[in-house]
Design a protein around this motif. Structure first.
Motif, PDB file in Angstrom:
ATOM      1  N   TYR A  12      18.406  36.379   5.127  1.00 43.32           N
ATOM      2  CA  TYR A  12      18.528  37.807   4.875  1.00 43.32           C
ATOM      3  C   TYR A  12      17.428  38.585   5.603  1.00 43.32           C
ATOM      4  O   TYR A  12      17.696  39.615   6.239  1.00 43.32           O
ATOM      5  CB  TYR A  12      18.470  38.064   3.369  1.00 43.32           C
ATOM      6  N   ALA A  13      16.205  38.085   5.526  1.00 39.02           N
ATOM      7  CA  ALA A  13      15.080  38.745   6.202  1.00 39.02           C
ATOM      8  C   ALA A  13      15.291  38.760   7.710  1.00 39.02           C
ATOM      9  O   ALA A  13      15.036  39.766   8.372  1.00 39.02           O
ATOM     10  CB  ALA A  13      13.770  38.054   5.848  1.00 39.02           C
ATOM     11  N   ARG A  14      15.765  37.642   8.260  1.00 35.90           N
ATOM     12  CA  ARG A  14      16.043  37.587   9.705  1.00 35.90           C
ATOM     13  C   ARG A  14      17.109  38.606  10.097  1.00 35.90           C
ATOM     14  O   ARG A  14      17.040  39.188  11.173  1.00 35.90           O
ATOM     15  CB  ARG A  14      16.489  36.190  10.102  1.00 35.90           C
ATOM     16  N   ASP A  15      18.084  38.780   9.234  1.00 33.86           N
ATOM     17  CA  ASP A  15      19.161  39.720   9.530  1.00 33.86           C
ATOM     18  C   ASP A  15      18.676  41.165   9.470  1.00 33.86           C
ATOM     19  O   ASP A  15      18.798  41.898  10.450  1.00 33.86           O
ATOM     20  CB  ASP A  15      20.314  39.508   8.547  1.00 33.86           C
ATOM     21  N   ILE A  16      18.129  41.560   8.346  1.00 37.47           N
ATOM     22  CA  ILE A  16      17.765  42.976   8.180  1.00 37.47           C
ATOM     23  C   ILE A  16      16.557  43.377   9.016  1.00 37.47           C
ATOM     24  O   ILE A  16      16.417  44.524   9.406  1.00 37.47           O
ATOM     25  CB  ILE A  16      17.553  43.343   6.696  1.00 37.47           C
ATOM     26  N   LEU A  17      15.691  42.416   9.324  1.00 35.16           N
ATOM     27  CA  LEU A  17      14.524  42.713  10.154  1.00 35.16           C
ATOM     28  C   LEU A  17      14.700  42.195  11.577  1.00 35.16           C
ATOM     29  O   LEU A  17      13.730  42.006  12.304  1.00 35.16           O
ATOM     30  CB  LEU A  17      13.257  42.116   9.523  1.00 35.16           C
ATOM     31  N   GLY A  18      15.940  41.992  11.967  1.00 39.45           N
ATOM     32  CA  GLY A  18      16.214  41.532  13.325  1.00 39.45           C
ATOM     33  C   GLY A  18      15.721  42.544  14.354  1.00 39.45           C
ATOM     34  O   GLY A  18      15.809  43.757  14.144  1.00 39.45           O
ATOM     35  N   GLU A  19      15.219  42.026  15.442  1.00 45.49           N
ATOM     36  CA  GLU A  19      14.617  42.879  16.476  1.00 45.49           C
ATOM     37  C   GLU A  19      15.582  43.941  16.971  1.00 45.49           C
ATOM     38  O   GLU A  19      15.229  45.120  17.054  1.00 45.49           O
ATOM     39  CB  GLU A  19      14.116  42.006  17.622  1.00 45.49           C
ATOM     40  N   SER A  20      16.802  43.562  17.285  1.00 44.24           N
ATOM     41  CA  SER A  20      17.761  44.542  17.812  1.00 44.24           C
ATOM     42  C   SER A  20      18.144  45.565  16.738  1.00 44.24           C
ATOM     43  O   SER A  20      18.310  46.750  17.047  1.00 44.24           O
ATOM     44  CB  SER A  20      19.007  43.850  18.350  1.00 44.24           C
ATOM     45  N   ARG A  21      18.246  45.134  15.503  1.00 38.69           N
ATOM     46  CA  ARG A  21      18.586  46.050  14.411  1.00 38.69           C
ATOM     47  C   ARG A  21      17.483  47.085  14.197  1.00 38.69           C
ATOM     48  O   ARG A  21      17.752  48.272  14.017  1.00 38.69           O
ATOM     49  CB  ARG A  21      18.811  45.238  13.139  1.00 38.69           C
ATOM     50  N   LEU A  22      16.232  46.642  14.227  1.00 39.03           N
ATOM     51  CA  LEU A  22      15.119  47.572  14.069  1.00 39.03           C
ATOM     52  C   LEU A  22      14.976  48.492  15.268  1.00 39.03           C
ATOM     53  O   LEU A  22      14.701  49.681  15.120  1.00 39.03           O
ATOM     54  CB  LEU A  22      13.814  46.811  13.831  1.00 39.03           C
ATOM     55  N   ASN A  23      15.173  47.946  16.457  1.00 39.91           N
ATOM     56  CA  ASN A  23      15.066  48.772  17.659  1.00 39.91           C
ATOM     57  C   ASN A  23      16.167  49.830  17.698  1.00 39.91           C
ATOM     58  O   ASN A  23      15.947  50.934  18.196  1.00 39.91           O
ATOM     59  CB  ASN A  23      15.104  47.908  18.914  1.00 39.91           C
ATOM     60  N   ASN A  48       4.092  38.404   3.318  1.00 41.98           N
ATOM     61  CA  ASN A  48       5.158  38.778   2.395  1.00 41.98           C
ATOM     62  C   ASN A  48       5.097  40.233   1.952  1.00 41.98           C
ATOM     63  O   ASN A  48       6.138  40.880   1.808  1.00 41.98           O
ATOM     64  CB  ASN A  48       5.202  37.853   1.185  1.00 41.98           C
ATOM     65  N   LYS A  49       3.933  40.800   1.741  1.00 42.32           N
ATOM     66  CA  LYS A  49       3.848  42.199   1.300  1.00 42.32           C
ATOM     67  C   LYS A  49       4.364  43.144   2.378  1.00 42.32           C
ATOM     68  O   LYS A  49       5.134  44.064   2.099  1.00 42.32           O
ATOM     69  CB  LYS A  49       2.422  42.552   0.906  1.00 42.32           C
ATOM     70  N   LEU A  50       3.960  42.914   3.606  1.00 42.15           N
ATOM     71  CA  LEU A  50       4.449  43.718   4.725  1.00 42.15           C
ATOM     72  C   LEU A  50       5.956  43.564   4.879  1.00 42.15           C
ATOM     73  O   LEU A  50       6.687  44.551   4.983  1.00 42.15           O
ATOM     74  CB  LEU A  50       3.741  43.309   6.025  1.00 42.15           C
ATOM     75  N   LEU A  51       6.416  42.325   4.889  1.00 41.22           N
ATOM     76  CA  LEU A  51       7.836  42.070   5.109  1.00 41.22           C
ATOM     77  C   LEU A  51       8.700  42.633   3.988  1.00 41.22           C
ATOM     78  O   LEU A  51       9.753  43.223   4.247  1.00 41.22           O
ATOM     79  CB  LEU A  51       8.076  40.567   5.266  1.00 41.22           C
ATOM     80  N   PHE A  52       8.258  42.476   2.750  1.00 43.97           N
ATOM     81  CA  PHE A  52       9.031  43.018   1.636  1.00 43.97           C
ATOM     82  C   PHE A  52       9.123  44.539   1.729  1.00 43.97           C
ATOM     83  O   PHE A  52      10.190  45.128   1.515  1.00 43.97           O
ATOM     84  CB  PHE A  52       8.423  42.596   0.299  1.00 43.97           C
ATOM     85  N   SER A  53       8.027  45.176   2.085  1.00 44.88           N
ATOM     86  CA  SER A  53       8.037  46.638   2.253  1.00 44.88           C
ATOM     87  C   SER A  53       8.990  47.062   3.362  1.00 44.88           C
ATOM     88  O   SER A  53       9.744  48.032   3.214  1.00 44.88           O
ATOM     89  CB  SER A  53       6.628  47.145   2.563  1.00 44.88           C
ATOM     90  N   LEU A  54       8.967  46.344   4.459  1.00 41.06           N
ATOM     91  CA  LEU A  54       9.866  46.659   5.576  1.00 41.06           C
ATOM     92  C   LEU A  54      11.324  46.438   5.193  1.00 41.06           C
ATOM     93  O   LEU A  54      12.198  47.234   5.558  1.00 41.06           O
ATOM     94  CB  LEU A  54       9.509  45.825   6.805  1.00 41.06           C
ATOM     95  N   ILE A  55      11.594  45.368   4.468  1.00 41.68           N
ATOM     96  CA  ILE A  55      12.964  45.100   4.017  1.00 41.68           C
ATOM     97  C   ILE A  55      13.461  46.232   3.134  1.00 41.68           C
ATOM     98  O   ILE A  55      14.565  46.749   3.313  1.00 41.68           O
ATOM     99  CB  ILE A  55      13.046  43.746   3.280  1.00 41.68           C
ATOM    100  N   MET A  56      12.652  46.627   2.165  1.00 42.15           N
ATOM    101  CA  MET A  56      13.062  47.692   1.246  1.00 42.15           C
ATOM    102  C   MET A  56      13.259  49.024   1.976  1.00 42.15           C
ATOM    103  O   MET A  56      14.229  49.740   1.728  1.00 42.15           O
ATOM    104  CB  MET A  56      12.033  47.874   0.124  1.00 42.15           C
ATOM    105  N   PHE A  57      12.361  49.329   2.896  1.00 40.61           N
ATOM    106  CA  PHE A  57      12.516  50.572   3.648  1.00 40.61           C
ATOM    107  C   PHE A  57      13.769  50.519   4.505  1.00 40.61           C
ATOM    108  O   PHE A  57      14.542  51.489   4.536  1.00 40.61           O
ATOM    109  CB  PHE A  57      11.304  50.848   4.545  1.00 40.61           C
ATOM    110  N   GLN A  58      14.002  49.425   5.206  1.00 33.71           N
ATOM    111  CA  GLN A  58      15.158  49.313   6.087  1.00 33.71           C
ATOM    112  C   GLN A  58      16.460  49.424   5.288  1.00 33.71           C
ATOM    113  O   GLN A  58      17.406  50.075   5.728  1.00 33.71           O
ATOM    114  CB  GLN A  58      15.099  48.005   6.879  1.00 33.71           C
ATOM    115  N   GLU A  59      16.500  48.801   4.110  1.00 33.92           N
ATOM    116  CA  GLU A  59      17.682  48.920   3.244  1.00 33.92           C
ATOM    117  C   GLU A  59      17.914  50.381   2.861  1.00 33.92           C
ATOM    118  O   GLU A  59      19.032  50.883   2.934  1.00 33.92           O
ATOM    119  CB  GLU A  59      17.517  48.080   1.972  1.00 33.92           C
ATOM    120  N   TRP A  60      16.852  51.049   2.423  1.00 37.60           N
ATOM    121  CA  TRP A  60      16.970  52.450   2.046  1.00 37.60           C
ATOM    122  C   TRP A  60      17.427  53.290   3.233  1.00 37.60           C
ATOM    123  O   TRP A  60      18.350  54.115   3.110  1.00 37.60           O
ATOM    124  CB  TRP A  60      15.621  52.974   1.527  1.00 37.60           C
ATOM    125  N   TYR A  61      16.804  53.095   4.372  1.00 40.12           N
ATOM    126  CA  TYR A  61      17.125  53.872   5.569  1.00 40.12           C
ATOM    127  C   TYR A  61      18.601  53.709   5.955  1.00 40.12           C
ATOM    128  O   TYR A  61      19.295  54.690   6.234  1.00 40.12           O
ATOM    129  CB  TYR A  61      16.212  53.448   6.723  1.00 40.12           C
TER     130      TYR A  61
END
Length: 66
Positions: A12-23, A48-61
Motif C-alpha cells: 500500500y505504501a509503495r502504491d500511494i507513495l509511488g514516485e510517479s503518483r507523487l510527481n 515511519n513517522k514521515l511516511l505515515f504523515s505522507l500517506i495520510m496527506f496523499q490520501e486526503w489530497y
C-alpha cells in the motif's frame, strides 16, 4: 507502526507513495520520498513517522483536492 509499514502496509505504501503518483500531484519530490520509503522497508532507517504523515496527506489530497 514501523513494523506495520514494513509488512502488511508495504505494498500500500509503495502504491500511494509511488514516485510517479507523487510527481503527478506535484507536491512532493517523488524520488526523495521513494528513497525514504526504501530506507524504511530495508530497515536502514526508521522513517515511519514521515511516511505515515505522507500517506495520510496523499490520501486526503486525492480524495478532496485532486
Amino acid at each position: 507502526m514501523a513494523a506495520w509499514l514494513r509488512t502488511d502496509l508495504a505494498d500500500y505504501a509503495r502504491d500511494i507513495l509511488g514516485e510517479s503518483r507523487l510527481n503527478e500531484a506535484g507536491l512532493f519530490n517523488g524520488s526523495y520520498v521513494a528513497a525514504k520509503l526504501e530506507e524504511h522497508l530495508t530497515g536502514r532507517q526508521k522513517n515511519n513517522k514521515l511516511l505515515f504523515s505522507l500517506i495520510m496527506f496523499q490520501e486526503w489530497y486525492e480524495r478532496h483536492v485532486a
